[in-house]
Each structure stands twice: as structure tokens, then as C-alpha cells.
Design an enzyme around this catalytic site. Sequence first.
Site, PDB file in Angstrom:
ATOM      1  N   GLY A  40      36.590 -20.695  71.467  1.00 45.49           N
ATOM      2  CA  GLY A  40      37.001 -20.138  70.019  1.00 45.49           C
ATOM      3  C   GLY A  40      36.390 -18.872  69.673  1.00 45.49           C
ATOM      4  N   GLY A  45      32.730 -18.762  66.259  1.00 42.82           N
ATOM      5  CA  GLY A  45      32.643 -18.416  67.468  1.00 42.82           C
ATOM      6  C   GLY A  45      32.204 -16.786  67.821  1.00 42.82           C
ATOM      7  NE  ARG A 337      40.735 -25.116  47.443  1.00 44.09           N
ATOM      8  CZ  ARG A 337      40.382 -24.248  48.435  1.00 44.09           C
ATOM      9  NH1 ARG A 337      39.992 -24.893  49.697  1.00 44.09           N
ATOM     10  NH2 ARG A 337      40.416 -23.195  48.294  1.00 44.09           N
ATOM     11  CD  GLU A 432      38.898 -26.379  59.686  1.00 42.41           C
ATOM     12  OE1 GLU A 432      39.237 -25.147  59.824  1.00 42.41           O
ATOM     13  OE2 GLU A 432      39.785 -27.262  59.386  1.00 42.41           O
TER      14      GLU A 432
END
Lengths: 644, 249, 227
Positions: A40, A45, A337, A432
Amino acid sequence: MKLDSKIPNGPLAEKWTNHKFNVKLVNPANKRKYNIIVVGTGLAGASAAASLAELGYNVQAFCFQDSPRRAHSIAAQGGINAAKNYQNDGDSVFRLFYDTIKGGDYRSREANVYRLAQVSVNIIDQCVAQGVPFAREYGGLLANRSFGGAQVSRTFYARGQTGQQLLLGAYSALSRQVANGKVKLYPRTEMMDVVTIDGKAKGIVTRNLITGAVESHSGDAVLLCTGGYGNVFFLSTNAMGSNVTAAWRAHKKGAYFSNPCYTQIHPTCIPVSGDHQSKLTLMSESLRNDGRVWVPKTVEMAEKLRKKEIAPKDIKDEDRDYYLETKYPSFGNLVPRDVASRNAKYVCDDGRGVNETGEAVFLDFRDAILRDGEDAVRGKYGNLFDMYEKITGENPYKTPMKIYPAVHYTMGGLWVDYNLMTNVSGLYALGEANFSDHGANRLGASALMQGLADGYFVIPYTIGDYLAKHPNEKISVDHPEFKKCEEEVKAKIQNLLSINGSKTVDHFHKKLGKIMWNYCGMARNAAGLTKAKEMIKELKKEFWADVKVLGTGEELNLSLEKAHRVADFLELGELMVVDALHREESCGGHFREEHQTPEGEALRDDEKFAYVAAWEYAGDGKEEILNKEDLVFENVKLTQRSYK
Amino acid sequence: MNLTLKVWRQQNPSDKGGFKEYKLSGISADMSFLEMLDVLNEDLSEKGEDPVHFDHDCREGICGMCSLYINGQPHGPTQTTTCQLHMRSFKDGDTITIEPWRANAFPIVKDLVVDRGSFDRIIQSGGYVSVNTGGVPDANEIPIPKIIADEAFDSATCIGCGACVAACKNASAMLFVSAKVSQLALLPQGKVEKRERAEKMVAQMDEEGFGACTNTGACSAECPKEIDLSNIARMNREYFAASLSTEKS
Amino acid sequence: MSWVSKTLNSTLGKKLLMALTGLFLILFLVVHLAGNLQLIFPDEGKSFNIYAETMATNPLIRVVSILNFGFILLHAVYAVILTRHNKKSRPIGYAVSKASENSTWSSRSMGILGTLIFIFLLVHLRGFWYELKFGEVPMVTYDGVSYKDSFAIVSAAYQNILYVIFYVVSMGVLAFHLSHGFASAFQTLGINHTKYTPFIKKLGLAFAIIVPALFALIPIVMFIQGS
């Protein structure tokens, strides 16, 4: 297995400093003997690969896109938080830490979050030095804005393209190391499996997406920086290629998967317009600063709107329900949110949705335009309004925007300790892809911060400790474990190609997405989750019996790539449901209808659930095993979140 | 709406390739162009034909992965990326010709997919500020005039999609290269290496086999991020100044 | 490779040569036009003949004119080199192309326009420069000094209507070439500024219209006068 989070001793503020001193170092001359595999090339990454190469390690970096610059970090709009306190408004490392812990609904580790807040200030320095063009004031100093309901202005931004600019910064650092010969780049290469030898991660098996060649790469450590799994819902704000495959394969090789049910639903996305839709587009949260959210007070009126018998402007103020302002007088349209999303769902479930599908609410700028003038509104949101018009064909200056929540970010991920290492030695997860910093809900402008913190400022220290303790032993890719793994991968490819069923891969993906959205989305309950589990099991069986994958394995083959990813999503989906079912409480992005306050807010159960659920793969068709890491809070007091 | 698509199909780099015609019906004006191709691919897959391969990822106009030369223009008739092009830009009964980017430096991989690795190699040749992680000054140590920061930002918005190359009659990469050279030449952080950077990046650009710029302005007119031609002028300046001033023979 | 040849061999260096030679030729056009306008002075060609004599004998002018020929050749040769390079950069073209949506016709047609101008130059040089230098030219005497009567050669030539049409059309071609070339040369030299570029562009357009128009006026006027 006992989960050891390896949190250093000592007071919170000194843990990281002490830890950096206590970790073992790799002699500069020895660094070049180590090979590190980075999967990644997004913020985590690319920053990790560049930083490790600068230290002298040999790095091999892999991405499935045609270039590292395409990673989906590029699409982040809003900004990046840092506790710089440039605005003199009372920000501090502790305040950022506190906001993040609270925003995560007390389901993250104190030590990790504190470290994140500490290194946040270095990130901004680093990015500016790389030539990232952050917004500036006329005096030439950096500008800040407040974001996502924070009470201080700590968000640094580059118009609405902060993610792009930060990623291109990391990509440039990575490119420099490619030129230096310290990083070898493998674009259009997908990781298919992790290879472990004697319990340690020693390499990966990949598929070259152009030639189809299945190849092995050996290394002294493997870093998974492969992002989140929001695409399990089919429709999300993620890129089309975003997938869970790398993390999931690692999970099946022994790495624990934590809190998979924590998913963030972003409240301001452009609603689904039909069955053809392939992805959802986010509209920046900043719109809620001036836009007012409403639906009609009555179902009859909503029906007329849906049939286009009346226009929104025909509805008088007294017939409009500004539900966020009524319900949360102090935060109004700026509630976090999860709260905003859930309430949109409620009013639509109530039959008051405003578009053809009945799944949309208005975000109205009429009053802002009347108050400040159209030009002022254009100045602030012009590009967003243009984007909205391009996609929907409606002019938001004239008629209110329609928005609906969409899957945006996944807080869960591979379990990692304080060093970002999974429970598999030598296997790390960054950004993530890991679970560590956002608890049950992520605050706005914190994802970029975490990805870069992990890559630039955490892993360069913590990986040295592991490598120094494990003198490097070159393992040839001819090692039986590599060969065995390659054979398994090839067999799986062959298997997929030979099913030759009647339904396309997307057919299954869409079905899975619907199940996840309906039963494991914004609100969940035991009955629905139980049903979903069975449905996914059925769907998985059907997939392996009836999927149609065309072409061969020895060429660029999009349906084969997708088939691999969807096969993993099917397994992950089941685990998400299991996790959501077991967590008998509501927290952040995980809302169980059985557990709410009388006002309909999330009701945590800190007695029973103040832990990280770390799921252990037990084998094909077996129930996963739950391991728990208890969360200890020494510096913050657990309270009920309230935005009234 | 009903459409006729003429799509370039090419099995692999050595295949000669050619156009293939497909009829599509029931296309909604709200679909994006790529969603229209998704419909085509689902159709093809159900019929057991190899789907049309094309590059795409974020589908929100920022990753730069989507391409396609649509009816004679890169990213189609509007100045945006293909993923942000919607079918309401077309009429019922239209014939749409879809071709891959054509350039020596962008070899075709399959169908409409091309290899833009040359762009990566150009960035690797010098599109960065040579700083290591850590040990950098405080972010507010060097004030940068807002106007300069904004200009650098305008250059930095390039998404590396390659539409400039596709649009240019010479397949020149000047707009792409100059956007990066400009961004870093404008900012104090990048000024230190601006001369060497211009020399190295131009040399790499030439080595990749891109054409020369004839200032037609097609690149900028088609650029989804509206990168300005002034970037090219700035790179020319930087390059000539570098040739005249850097202290090596 | 020395830094000079390295620079000039890059695509940017080649463009630099195109721009510099182009700008020189633009300057040459002004000088040439200033001289030629004397053809339509109502003095039976006297001032033109004196001017022509000076041009042919002044050593400085001689050097400049050799340079001029050199630059024309350099401009043409580099145009060919660059065009070949550009063609190689896109070996397979597009089946459908809507270039008119993103650029002007003249900017895309510099090669063909340049080629036409080159053909014009050959005819032009053969008709006048060669005739005046090596052909038989009648003499005239002004104030006791004898001069070649260049005016007579020119005015004879412009009695041929086909020749006049050829000249006028060629000036049209030149106009299109200049309409892109003028501003383009500045862009290549790196001169692009929000304050000055709009002016350069307007100037270029005015130049591209006025200079060829005046050049074209000469044969027309002389044709009318002669008939």
C-alpha cells in the site's frame, strides 16, 4: 492468546519519549541488510516506505494501482489536525488527545491517542518542508480552520484537496528514494498472502496484475498499509479498488482483526440516484457550517416532493422540520457525524425522505444566501457547489442540496500493539488498516493525521526494536513455505476461474452491500444481525458455486481481481455482523437499537464492553474466537457524549 | 437513452487491436460515463465476452487514474475527468468513439488501459524536495506570501492523469512536468534545488519519448484541473537559467 | 557532451532555437517592410533604388543578411527535426479528433504554414534577389550617381496577375504563421506574466495582421499603377 499491547510504563505524557529511548536501535551499517516489505502506498505506506528507506533499510513497496500517487488517501478533502496552537485559542496536545478519545466514544487506547496528538505537530513541519502548499494567511503564516465540531481551530488544509497535497508530498519523498535505489516499486501488483515462517512474517505472495504472474517476495518485516474496508458495503465513498484483501489474508494467517463493526457513516454525501450507481461522493462536512438540514413535517408533503408535484421552495417554513436544530439546540447542524447520520436515517425511515428513492434530506443554503449574499456563499463553497451540480444536474444556489449518509471510514482493522505490530511477529499494520487510534468513531481531519503519524514518526522507531532483536536471516523465495503459499494462491485463482457460473462478481458484491447496509449500517439490532449472518453465509455459498469469472489468470483481468476482493469481503462481512451482534452496547459508529438513551442517543456499557474485540481466525467455516484487550482509562473520565 | 459505442479493443501490447461496436440501451442521464461502461461490462460478462478494460479508481475526479479519449477529446466534451463526466452531456442516439491515450511514452497495456509509468519516472528524477523525515524547521519558520502559496497550490493540483499528453498534437508532457517544476520553484522550500530539478526532469521527460511543446495550449484547455500555460513558461525560464548557471560542464 | 550541446539538444533547447531565430526573422520582416514600402512612394522608384544599393553594399548589412539566411535555414531545419520527433512521439494517431475544441488551427498548422512560406521564399529569392544579384539589371542615374534600377525589375514582375495573387496568398499564410509564432516565441523564452502576456498576445495578433497586409499591399498597388 494473551494480548499484550506493550504500552510503556510511566505518565501518559512521557510514555512515547521513554519508549523511544528504551527501544533497541539497528546499527546504521546494518540497516542496509534488512529488507522491509510495504504493502500500500497511501499516506501511511508512502510515508513509511520513504522514511524507512531514508534510514537505510531496503524497501519494497507494492500497490495495486498504476502509480503510488493514486492511493485513495488522495481523495480526503477537509484537512489534517495538529496541536500546534498557532491560533492561540487554547489548543494543546492534551486537548487534541482528549477530543480524539471522547470523539471515539472511549473505545481507543489512551497511550496510542496521546502519541498521535504529540507527533501531530511534527507532521505539519514535515509536510511544509516537502513543499506541501497549505493555505496561508496574508502574513505568510499557515491558516487554520475549525472542523468537525472541534472548539479550537487546529485543522490545516489545502483548499478542499488536503489529502491530495499530503499524498503527493509523501509520494515525492517515496519517489526520491526510488531514485536513490532504496525503494523498489511494484505498481499494479496485488498482495495475495502473507508468508509466515516459524510464526514470523517473512514475506508476501503477490499477483502481477498485468501478466498474472504469482510471485514471492521475502523480507524481514511486512507492513500492511492497505486502508479500510468500507467497500464491503459496495456503495461507499471509497475508491473502486479499495479492498480488505491484504488485511484479510493476514487475518487468516493469524493476525487478529479488531472491532470490525466500527464503521463511520458520513452524513453529507450525494444520495444514491439509481441501481447503476457505482460509488458515492462525499460533500465536505464544512457545508454544515452554513447549510440547514431539513425535511417536510408531514409524510404527505414528502410524497408530493418525491413525485415532483411541489418544489422545495413551495414548502413554508412552518411546514419544515429542521430536525437537528430542534433536537440539538446547542450544536444544531454541527453535531458529530454519527449523530447527524442517524437522524437522517430516522426521518427517512419515517417516510419523510425527499428524493425519488426516499433516502435523502435537504441541506439548504437559502438562509445563508439571504444573509451573506450569493457571492459570499460562492466564495466559501463554490467548488463544492460546482461538483454537486456536475453530478446531480441541479443548481444548489437555486434549490436545496439533497444529501444522505454514506459509508466513509472504517475504524476497525488489524489489531496492533503500541509498536503497530500485529500479534504476528514482524507483521505491522499502519493507517486505516489498523484499529488503534479512533475508537468507535473518528473525528474529522484525523485520518490523515493518523496515516502520516504512523508512517513518518512511529514505525521508523518501533520497527528498529523488532529488527534489532531478530538478526536478519535471508530467506530465499524458494523456501517451501513460499512455494506452498504460491500454490495455494494459484489454486484459488484456478478455482475462481473454473466455477464458470451464471452471475457476475458485481452481482454478489451488490447483494452483500445491501445486506450490510440494511442490517449492519447506521442502526443495528439483534434480530437483523442474526438474519444478516445467515444471509451472508448463503450468499458466500452461492458465490463459490455460481460466480462467473471470465478470461484467464495470465493477463490483466478485472473480473478476476474483483472476484478475489469480493470473496474476502464476504468473509469479512460475516465477521462484522458477528462483532456487531456480540457488542451489546451502542458506541460511536456502532449503534444498537436495543441500547439507547431515552432521547435516542448511543448508550455505552463501560462495565462490560470497555475492551477491544480482537477476533482470531479459527479455520474455514468455524466461528471466530473472541480475544479481549481491556481498555484502561487513567487520564480521562468516561462520560456520556452529549451535544444537546 | 440508446447509444452506439465504438470502443478500441486490444488484447495485449503486441496485438494490433481495432474498434468494436456495441449497442447500449436504457442508459440514464444521471449515470457517470464510467457507470455507463459498467453497464456495458455487465452486459458483456453476462454474455460471456471479455469486459472492456479501462483504468479508474476514486471516481471523484482526484486520483487521476481514469483516462479515455472520448469523441476526439481527452476525458470527453467537458473539462473534467471521465469519472465526473455524466451521460447528460450526450444525446439519445449518439455514437461515442472511445480510444486509449495515444503516446509513445504511454504504451497500451490492454484495451483502453495505458502504462503511465513514465510520469512516475519523471517525478523520480527530481520532482521532490530533498528532505528526510524529521529534523525540519517549524512549519511557520518561513512565511510564504499568500499569493505565492496560492500559485504553488494551483500548480500542485495536477492529478497526473495524462490528459495533457493525450490532447497535445505532439504528445508532449510539458504541462505535467512544468506543473511540478513550478510548484517547487515557487516555494522557498523547493527553491534550493530548483535549477537541478528543472534540468533533471526535462532530461527524463525527453528520455521517455514525449514530444516537444509547440504552445498550442491544447493541454491546458483540456486539463481537468485547469493547470495554466504559465507553468510551461516558468519551466522554460528555470531550465535555460539552469543551463547557463549551474556550475558543471 | 558540453553543456551547450546538451541544452540545445533537449526539446527545450531546440524550441529555444526556434524562438530566437523566429524573433530575429520577425525583426527582419520589419526592416524588410520598411524598405519595401518605398516601392509605392510616388518617386518613380528613386528612394527604393538608393535603398537597394545600400543594402547590397553596406558591409554590416551584408553580415546581417548572411545571418538572416542562416537563421532561416536553422529555423527550417529545426522545424523539420522537431516535427519528426513529435511525429515519433505519437506513432498511432486517433481515429476521431476534435482538436478545434482546444487549440487554434494556426497553432496546429505551423509546420505546413512554414513549408508554404519556405516555398514562397524560394520563389521570392529566385525572382528578385537572384535577378538583382546575378541577372541583367538596367541602370538609372540620380544626381550623377548611377544605380541598379531594381524598381524596374519589381514593377515588371508585379504586372503578372498570377504573381500578384501568389504574393498576396503567401502573405496570408505568413499572417497565420505569425499569429501563433509571435506570442509563442515569448512563451518559449519563458516570458509569461499576467501583466504583460495579454499585451504580447495582442501585439502579436496586430503584427500578424498589419505586417503581411502591408507586404501584400505593395504588389496590389504596383499592379494597379502599372495597368
